[in-house]
Motif scaffolding. Structure first.
Motif, short mmCIF file in Angstrom:
data_model
loop_
_atom_site.label_atom_id
_atom_site.label_comp_id
_atom_site.label_asym_id
_atom_site.label_seq_id
_atom_site.Cartn_x
_atom_site.Cartn_y
_atom_site.Cartn_z
N SER A 16 0.61 -1.83 0.34
CA SER A 16 0.45 0.11 0.20
C SER A 16 0.64 1.15 -0.15
O SER A 16 0.37 2.34 0.43
CB SER A 16 -0.44 -0.25 0.93
OG SER A 16 -1.66 -1.37 1.03
N ASP A 184 -14.80 -4.90 -4.54
CA ASP A 184 -14.42 -4.25 -3.21
C ASP A 184 -12.97 -4.91 -2.92
O ASP A 184 -12.24 -5.08 -3.04
CB ASP A 184 -15.34 -4.10 -2.16
CG ASP A 184 -16.16 -3.25 -2.08
OD1 ASP A 184 -16.70 -2.05 -3.15
OD2 ASP A 184 -17.23 -3.99 -1.66
N SER A 185 -13.30 -6.28 -2.85
CA SER A 185 -11.74 -7.05 -2.74
C SER A 185 -10.44 -6.85 -4.02
O SER A 185 -9.94 -7.17 -3.79
CB SER A 185 -12.45 -8.32 -2.96
OG SER A 185 -12.50 -9.08 -4.16
N ALA A 188 -9.20 -3.70 -3.11
CA ALA A 188 -8.24 -3.89 -2.23
C ALA A 188 -7.21 -4.58 -2.93
O ALA A 188 -5.45 -3.66 -2.00
CB ALA A 188 -9.18 -4.55 -1.11
#
Length: 208
Positions: A16, A184-185, A188
């Motif tokens: 990230s 969403d997954s 992410a």
């Protein structure tokens, strides 16, 4: 070479980090065609309206500020000879063959005159296409992604954008998939390793 500082996040400090925004963004609208946005389309999404509206906002901001807008579509020969094993794996792609009924490959939103429409046969809009040279020739260093589907062509294209030296920014609100969970997954995972996932407001602020 200076290594980027990892940014703490839900995936821990090993993931990230941020690629950030450069000086010259472009909006790339991925496969936003009737096959996905019409309820009876072969890839019909449950509620594409919000993603289409967010994409319209991105396009409007890019055009008003003089940033490039590029579109992608999937098209095949009438006999699917250029579809390789992809059309075997996903038989519904036959809807994009030349002469196929339904007009499912037609864009949901209209490109402006002069905006390139890149034709592709596989998930990534960079694979076997003119997209990278088109962006490089325009001086683009940051690619803002909208379109469908999040887990398929958006994901594959964002990964190849990073591989090609561009800064990928995937706009959460401007993408859609067959379920919210899949959407969403995949966002992410993209945000953890391959792209910056941003909200519409942030993208609009940079484009303006």
């Amino acid at each position: 070479m200076i290594e980027p500082e990892p940014v703490p996040g839900p995936h821990g400090p090993s993931f990230s980090g941020r690629v950030g925004w450069g000086a010259r963004p472009a909006v790339v609208v991925i496969d936003l065609v009737r096959a996905y946005t019409e309820p009876d389309g072969p890839f019909g999404l449950p509620s594409p309206g919000p993603a289409v509206a967010a994409t319209e906002a991105l396009i409007g901001a890019a055009r008003s500020s003089g940033h490039p807008v590029v579109w992608t579509v999937v098209r095949y020969a009438p006999d699917l000879a250029d579809g390789g094993l992809f059309v075997r794996k996903v038989p519904a792609l036959a809807a994009f063959a030349g002469g196929a009924p339904g007009g499912w490959g037609e864009l949901t939103l209209p490109p402006a005159p002069g905006e390139p429409v890149v034709v592709k046969q596989y998930a990534s809009a960079f694979f076997g296409t003119s997209l990278a040279p088109t962006l490089h020739a325009a001086g683009v260093d940051t690619v803002v992604f909208a379109g469908v589907s999040t887990s398929g062509c958006v994901r594959a294209t964002a990964m190849d954008a990073l591989n090609s030296g561009f800064r990928p920014q995937v706009v959460r609100d401007a993408c859609a998939d067959r379920t919210p969970e899949v959407h969403d997954s995949n966002l992410a995972d993209l945000d953890a390793k391959y792209a910056d996932v941003v909200d519409l407001a942030e993208a609009l602020a940079h484009l303006r």
